[in-house]
Motif scaffolding. Structure first.
Motif, PDB file in Angstrom:
ATOM      1  N   ARG A  70       0.825  -1.214   0.000  1.00  0.00           N
ATOM      2  CA  ARG A  70       0.000   0.000   0.000  1.00  0.00           C
ATOM      3  C   ARG A  70       0.858   1.263   0.000  1.00  0.00           C
ATOM      4  NH1 ARG A  70      -3.322  -0.504   5.242  1.00  0.00           N
ATOM      5  NH2 ARG A  70      -1.299  -1.332   5.936  1.00  0.00           N
ATOM      6  N   ASP A  71       0.407   2.269  -0.701  1.00  0.00           N
ATOM      7  CA  ASP A  71       1.074   3.556  -0.691  1.00  0.00           C
ATOM      8  C   ASP A  71       1.165   4.078   0.743  1.00  0.00           C
ATOM      9  OD1 ASP A  71       1.296   3.495  -3.422  1.00  0.00           O
ATOM     10  OD2 ASP A  71      -0.430   4.806  -3.799  1.00  0.00           O
ATOM     11  N   GLY A  72       2.335   4.545   1.102  1.00  0.00           N
ATOM     12  CA  GLY A  72       2.551   5.049   2.451  1.00  0.00           C
ATOM     13  C   GLY A  72       2.959   3.976   3.436  1.00  0.00           C
ATOM     14  N   PHE A  73       2.789   2.697   3.065  1.00  0.00           N
ATOM     15  CA  PHE A  73       3.194   1.583   3.920  1.00  0.00           C
ATOM     16  C   PHE A  73       4.207   0.692   3.204  1.00  0.00           C
ATOM     17  CE2 PHE A  73      -1.002   2.910   5.207  1.00  0.00           C
ATOM     18  CZ  PHE A  73      -0.946   2.926   6.586  1.00  0.00           C
ATOM     19  N   ASP A  74       4.612   1.086   2.010  1.00  0.00           N
ATOM     20  CA  ASP A  74       5.490   0.268   1.176  1.00  0.00           C
ATOM     21  C   ASP A  74       6.964   0.577   1.421  1.00  0.00           C
ATOM     22  OD1 ASP A  74       5.215   2.791   0.136  1.00  0.00           O
ATOM     23  OD2 ASP A  74       4.985   2.159  -1.945  1.00  0.00           O
ATOM     24  N   ASP A  75       7.324   0.582   2.705  1.00  0.00           N
ATOM     25  CA  ASP A  75       8.715   0.841   3.091  1.00  0.00           C
ATOM     26  C   ASP A  75       9.482  -0.444   3.354  1.00  0.00           C
ATOM     27  OD1 ASP A  75       7.369   0.111   5.375  1.00  0.00           O
ATOM     28  OD2 ASP A  75       7.797   1.948   6.498  1.00  0.00           O
ATOM     29  N   GLY A  76       8.835  -1.584   3.139  1.00  0.00           N
ATOM     30  CA  GLY A  76       9.459  -2.872   3.400  1.00  0.00           C
ATOM     31  C   GLY A  76       8.804  -3.653   4.516  1.00  0.00           C
ATOM     32  N   ARG A  77       7.906  -3.033   5.258  1.00  0.00           N
ATOM     33  CA  ARG A  77       7.252  -3.701   6.382  1.00  0.00           C
ATOM     34  C   ARG A  77       6.385  -4.866   5.907  1.00  0.00           C
ATOM     35  NH1 ARG A  77       3.745   0.919   8.972  1.00  0.00           N
ATOM     36  NH2 ARG A  77       5.567   2.118   8.244  1.00  0.00           N
ATOM     37  N   ALA A  78       6.115  -5.804   6.806  1.00  0.00           N
ATOM     38  CA  ALA A  78       5.333  -6.995   6.480  1.00  0.00           C
ATOM     39  C   ALA A  78       3.865  -6.654   6.286  1.00  0.00           C
ATOM     40  CB  ALA A  78       5.478  -8.025   7.591  1.00  0.00           C
ATOM     41  N   VAL A  79       3.229  -7.336   5.336  1.00  0.00           N
ATOM     42  CA  VAL A  79       1.798  -7.129   5.124  1.00  0.00           C
ATOM     43  C   VAL A  79       0.973  -7.843   6.189  1.00  0.00           C
ATOM     44  CG1 VAL A  79       1.382  -9.115   3.593  1.00  0.00           C
ATOM     45  CG2 VAL A  79      -0.007  -7.030   3.360  1.00  0.00           C
ATOM     46  N   LEU A  80       1.513  -8.938   6.755  1.00  0.00           N
ATOM     47  CA  LEU A  80       0.861  -9.648   7.853  1.00  0.00           C
ATOM     48  C   LEU A  80       1.676  -9.384   9.106  1.00  0.00           C
ATOM     49  CD1 LEU A  80      -1.480 -11.595   8.595  1.00  0.00           C
ATOM     50  CD2 LEU A  80       0.123 -13.483   8.266  1.00  0.00           C
ATOM     51  N   ASP A  81       1.095  -8.649  10.032  1.00  0.00           N
ATOM     52  CA  ASP A  81       1.819  -8.204  11.226  1.00  0.00           C
ATOM     53  C   ASP A  81       2.419  -9.388  11.972  1.00  0.00           C
ATOM     54  OD1 ASP A  81       2.777  -6.671  13.302  1.00  0.00           O
ATOM     55  OD2 ASP A  81       0.822  -6.405  14.264  1.00  0.00           O
ATOM     56  N   THR A  93      -7.909 -18.889  12.384  1.00  0.00           N
ATOM     57  CA  THR A  93      -7.457 -17.699  11.668  1.00  0.00           C
ATOM     58  C   THR A  93      -8.643 -16.779  11.422  1.00  0.00           C
ATOM     59  OG1 THR A  93      -7.769 -18.718   9.480  1.00  0.00           O
ATOM     60  CG2 THR A  93      -5.579 -18.897  10.483  1.00  0.00           C
ATOM     61  N   VAL A  94      -8.345 -15.504  11.237  1.00  0.00           N
ATOM     62  CA  VAL A  94      -9.357 -14.504  10.884  1.00  0.00           C
ATOM     63  C   VAL A  94      -8.798 -13.683   9.726  1.00  0.00           C
ATOM     64  CG1 VAL A  94     -10.328 -14.412  13.210  1.00  0.00           C
ATOM     65  CG2 VAL A  94      -8.485 -12.845  12.583  1.00  0.00           C
ATOM     66  N   GLY A  95      -9.596 -12.819   9.147  1.00  0.00           N
ATOM     67  CA  GLY A  95      -9.129 -12.031   8.012  1.00  0.00           C
ATOM     68  C   GLY A  95      -8.056 -11.029   8.391  1.00  0.00           C
ATOM     69  N   ASN A  96      -7.128 -10.807   7.486  1.00  0.00           N
ATOM     70  CA  ASN A  96      -6.136  -9.745   7.649  1.00  0.00           C
ATOM     71  C   ASN A  96      -6.689  -8.492   6.968  1.00  0.00           C
ATOM     72  OD1 ASN A  96      -3.807  -8.271   8.146  1.00  0.00           O
ATOM     73  ND2 ASN A  96      -2.721  -9.082   6.360  1.00  0.00           N
ATOM     74  N   THR A  97      -7.505  -7.768   7.721  1.00  0.00           N
ATOM     75  CA  THR A  97      -8.189  -6.589   7.180  1.00  0.00           C
ATOM     76  C   THR A  97      -7.417  -5.335   7.562  1.00  0.00           C
ATOM     77  OG1 THR A  97     -10.310  -7.721   7.410  1.00  0.00           O
ATOM     78  CG2 THR A  97     -10.364  -5.330   7.105  1.00  0.00           C
ATOM     79  N   LEU A  98      -6.957  -4.584   6.565  1.00  0.00           N
ATOM     80  CA  LEU A  98      -6.137  -3.401   6.808  1.00  0.00           C
ATOM     81  C   LEU A  98      -6.848  -2.149   6.313  1.00  0.00           C
ATOM     82  CD1 LEU A  98      -2.689  -4.810   5.639  1.00  0.00           C
ATOM     83  CD2 LEU A  98      -3.562  -4.679   7.978  1.00  0.00           C
ATOM     84  N   GLN A  99      -6.551  -1.035   6.964  1.00  0.00           N
ATOM     85  CA  GLN A  99      -7.047   0.277   6.535  1.00  0.00           C
ATOM     86  C   GLN A  99      -5.876   1.224   6.358  1.00  0.00           C
ATOM     87  OE1 GLN A  99     -10.019   1.082   5.555  1.00  0.00           O
ATOM     88  NE2 GLN A  99     -10.852  -0.969   6.025  1.00  0.00           N
ATOM     89  N   PRO A 100      -5.751   1.865   5.178  1.00  0.00           N
ATOM     90  CA  PRO A 100      -6.585   1.663   3.986  1.00  0.00           C
ATOM     91  C   PRO A 100      -6.448   0.251   3.439  1.00  0.00           C
ATOM     92  CG  PRO A 100      -4.622   2.913   3.451  1.00  0.00           C
ATOM     93  CD  PRO A 100      -4.638   2.800   4.933  1.00  0.00           C
ATOM     94  N   PRO A 101      -7.422  -0.198   2.631  1.00  0.00           N
ATOM     95  CA  PRO A 101      -7.424  -1.586   2.177  1.00  0.00           C
ATOM     96  C   PRO A 101      -6.278  -1.891   1.223  1.00  0.00           C
ATOM     97  CG  PRO A 101      -9.155  -0.335   1.091  1.00  0.00           C
ATOM     98  CD  PRO A 101      -8.591   0.559   2.151  1.00  0.00           C
ATOM     99  N   LEU A 102      -5.973  -3.174   1.135  1.00  0.00           N
ATOM    100  CA  LEU A 102      -4.963  -3.634   0.187  1.00  0.00           C
ATOM    101  C   LEU A 102      -5.493  -3.522  -1.236  1.00  0.00           C
ATOM    102  CD1 LEU A 102      -3.915  -6.722   2.273  1.00  0.00           C
ATOM    103  CD2 LEU A 102      -2.356  -4.895   1.591  1.00  0.00           C
ATOM    104  N   PRO A 103      -4.610  -3.382  -2.223  1.00  0.00           N
ATOM    105  CA  PRO A 103      -5.067  -3.246  -3.612  1.00  0.00           C
ATOM    106  C   PRO A 103      -5.790  -4.497  -4.091  1.00  0.00           C
ATOM    107  CG  PRO A 103      -2.678  -3.513  -3.503  1.00  0.00           C
ATOM    108  CD  PRO A 103      -3.141  -3.303  -2.104  1.00  0.00           C
ATOM    109  N   ALA A 104      -6.693  -4.320  -5.016  1.00  0.00           N
ATOM    110  CA  ALA A 104      -7.450  -5.430  -5.590  1.00  0.00           C
ATOM    111  C   ALA A 104      -6.495  -6.456  -6.185  1.00  0.00           C
ATOM    112  CB  ALA A 104      -8.401  -4.911  -6.660  1.00  0.00           C
ATOM    113  N   GLY A 105      -6.803  -7.725  -5.909  1.00  0.00           N
ATOM    114  CA  GLY A 105      -6.001  -8.803  -6.446  1.00  0.00           C
ATOM    115  C   GLY A 105      -4.823  -9.213  -5.590  1.00  0.00           C
TER     116      GLY A 105
END
Length: 570
Positions: free
Chosen positions: A190-201, A515-527
């Motif tokens: 995601r824009d603003g979070f694409d510094d290398g951090r993991a998508v799944l915390d 397990t539960v959904g990995n729901t992020l805000q703002p949302p992840l890109p489609a696909g």
């Protein structure tokens, strides 16, 4: 200096093997054994070693090969013990001679890299301590070695146990960069979070990455406010965050002695209990130790009872932890669960009932629902970041920021002439001078608000806040609800109770569940197709209630058997 250690720089430059005593590269190779370490328990390994199907050396070699294979993708380690194979061979010789030290004999264990060893660096992930090897090892490390464990590696961590900057992603530090969750080991796009951090915390400042991906048998984490419970939950592990004082903190980089503790992280409750028992001690270097009696015969094996939930009284603190509440004087609700989390906990309660537990629902914590704002636990959180600097911290607890100033400086003093820095102030100055080398990529606001504390002049404020924390978390908190309903434990979703639990200094046992959904805000890109987040449950209790909590957690684990390995790391 003769240091038989492979640092992360060598991992990148040489690929991983083992370092011999003279520093030369010895490829670990594949173990010549049909026994696989993948998802193996301590008992599995002990049985295989006992009947000759494998050896400690072969087990260590398998783990070293897995580190070599998967470390470039996961970033799980900060150092690997180059003497691990030799240590395993010595333990094999002891076994052959009939000298067994116990259930950890020959088992490879990793340590969070804020725990001292003298054969590997202890960096805390900070550039100021990169390559620093302390002059003494932590008491818990000595206990593990005495028990026969092979200390195979140092795990990555959030820098200085996540007391640097509030915006720092979990499992990021200036020495290694970002760590990745093996259940979805991709960076955030995601824009603003694409510094290398993991998508799944990955969770709190301890790392469950390597244990979850079977890079070692189990690991030792530390917790001040959620840093064992959260990573265990997020990597589908069992864990025990013990009563403060059950394990010595001597030789661990601190945040605050008021709440710091080490604890065990493993794939199974039995392994976490074995690891806990091996670390317990009464230590003259840590006056908090001795608060809890050790387990009978030095083991929790008698507490591993599949039927322990029969008749157990389990409380469900609905307010805040399951359902949102509006604190007194506020207008917006806080807390509660997502629909998928709520459904998961409904299933968990059904398991408890099926196993014969008595469910007391609701069993709300008095300080959480207190209508008086000054006596409501939700309205007295920890001071964080510059918004809670001096003069703006009237309504938060200074325990962490005061404790970091007091105890970090005491820790530096304990290092003697080998200390790379003289004080917390010197660390902040080093970071500022090395800003271009990424020493403080996310700033150092938490260090700043700690360093402005005056350990002598602010002691009265610390004492008042500590007393209030104890009152709201213990007397009017966990102890109050346990006593009112005659409960054996409270059941909390995932890690949701960590704040009140850590203020109390009380224990918790985390068990994998679903397990539960990995729901992020703002949302992840489609696909992008995010993988689900692991989700466990926590049994929490009063001081020194670990034996009963282990019973309940083990029974729940045996009834559900929810642990699953990450599929990308077979």
């Amino acid at each position: 200096m003769n240091i038989a250690v492979r640092t992360i720089a060598l991992l990148a430059a040489l690929q991983l093997g083992a370092c011999s005593a003279n520093g030369s590269l010895e490829p670990a190779g594949e173990a010549d054994s049909s026994f696989s370490v993948v998802e193996a328990s301590f008992a599995d390994m002990q049985a295989a070693m006992a009947d000759g199907r494998t050896s400690s050396r072969e087990i260590v070699a398998q783990y070293l090969a897995r580190i070599e294979k998967y470390e470039p993708q996961l970033h799980a380690t900060l150092a690997v013990n180059g003497d691990a194979l030799a240590e395993a061979e010595q333990l094999d010789r002891e076994r052959a001679a009939g000298n067994l030290r116990g259930p950890l004999h020959g088992i490879p264990i990793a340590l969070k890299d804020n725990i001292h060893t003298t054969d590997m660096p202890t960096t805390g992930g900070a550039l100021a301590f990169k390559d620093y090897t302390p002059p003494y090892e932590a008491t818990l490390v000595s206990k593990l070695r005495e028990a026969g464990a092979v200390i195979i590696a140092k795990t990555t961590l959030t820098e200085l146990a996540n007391w640097v900057a509030t915006g720092m992603p979990n499992s990021y530090n200036a020495v290694r960069g970002y760590g990745y969750n093996p259940y979805d080991p991709r960076p955030d796009p995601r824009d603003g979070f694409d510094d290398g951090r993991a998508v799944l915390d990955t969770g709190g400042s301890s790392s469950g990455i390597g244990t979850a991906a079977n890079l070692w048998a189990a690991n030792v984490g530390t917790e001040t406010s959620g840093s064992i419970e959260i990573p265990a939950n997020n990597t589908l592990l069992a864990a025990i965050k013990p009563t403060v004082g059950r394990i010595s903190r001597h030789g661990i980089i601190p945040i605050t002695a008021d709440q710091d503790t080490a604890g065990s992280m493993a794939k199974y409750v039995a392994d976490a209990a074995t690891l806990l028992a091996a670390m317990e001690s009464v230590d003259q270097h840590d006056p908090a130790t001795g608060i809890c009696p050790p387990p009978a015969d030095g083991s929790y094996s008698s507490n591993l009872r599949p039927g322990a939930l029969e008749g157990a009284r389990i409380g469900i603190p609905r307010a805040y932890y399951y359902q949102p509440v509006v604190p007194p004087g506020e207008t917006e609700p806080v807390g509660g669960l997502s629909p998928r989390e709520h459904a998961a906990m409904t299933r968990a309660l059904a398991v408890l009932r099926q196993q014969g537990a008595v469910i007391v629902d609701p069993a709300n914590i008095p300080s959480v629902v207190n209508p008086v704002a000054a006596d409501n636990q939700l309205l007295f959180q920890n001071c964080f970041d510059l918004a809670n600097s001096k003069g703006q911290d009237a309504n938060c607890s200074v325990i962490l920021k005061y404790g970091m100033k007091r105890d970090f400086n005491l820790w530096l003093d304990s290092l003697g002439d080998s200390a790379p820095l003289a004080s917390l102030t010197a660390l902040r100055e080093f970071n500022q001078a090395h800003h271009e080398q990424n020493a403080i990529r996310y700033g150092q606001a938490q260090l700043d608000i700690s360093d402005e504390m005056d350990v002598t002049a602010d002691r009265g404020r610390w004492r008042a806040d500590r007393d209030k924390d104890i009152r709201l978390s213990r007397t009017e908190g966990i102890d109050a609800v346990l006593e009112a309903h005659r409960l054996d434990a409270l059941l909390l979703p995932s890690w949701k109770g960590e704040n009140i639990l850590n203020k109390a200094g009380y224990p918790a046992v985390v068990v994998p569940f679903t397990t539960v959904g990995n729901t992020l805000q703002p949302p992840l890109p489609a696909g992008f197709d995010p993988q689900p987040m692991p989700f466990g449950v926590s049994f929490i209790g009063t001081a020194c209630s670990e034996p009963r909590l282990i019973e309940l957690a083990y029974a729940f684990e045996q009834a559900t058997r929810a642990r699953r390995p990450p599929t990308q790391f077979p």
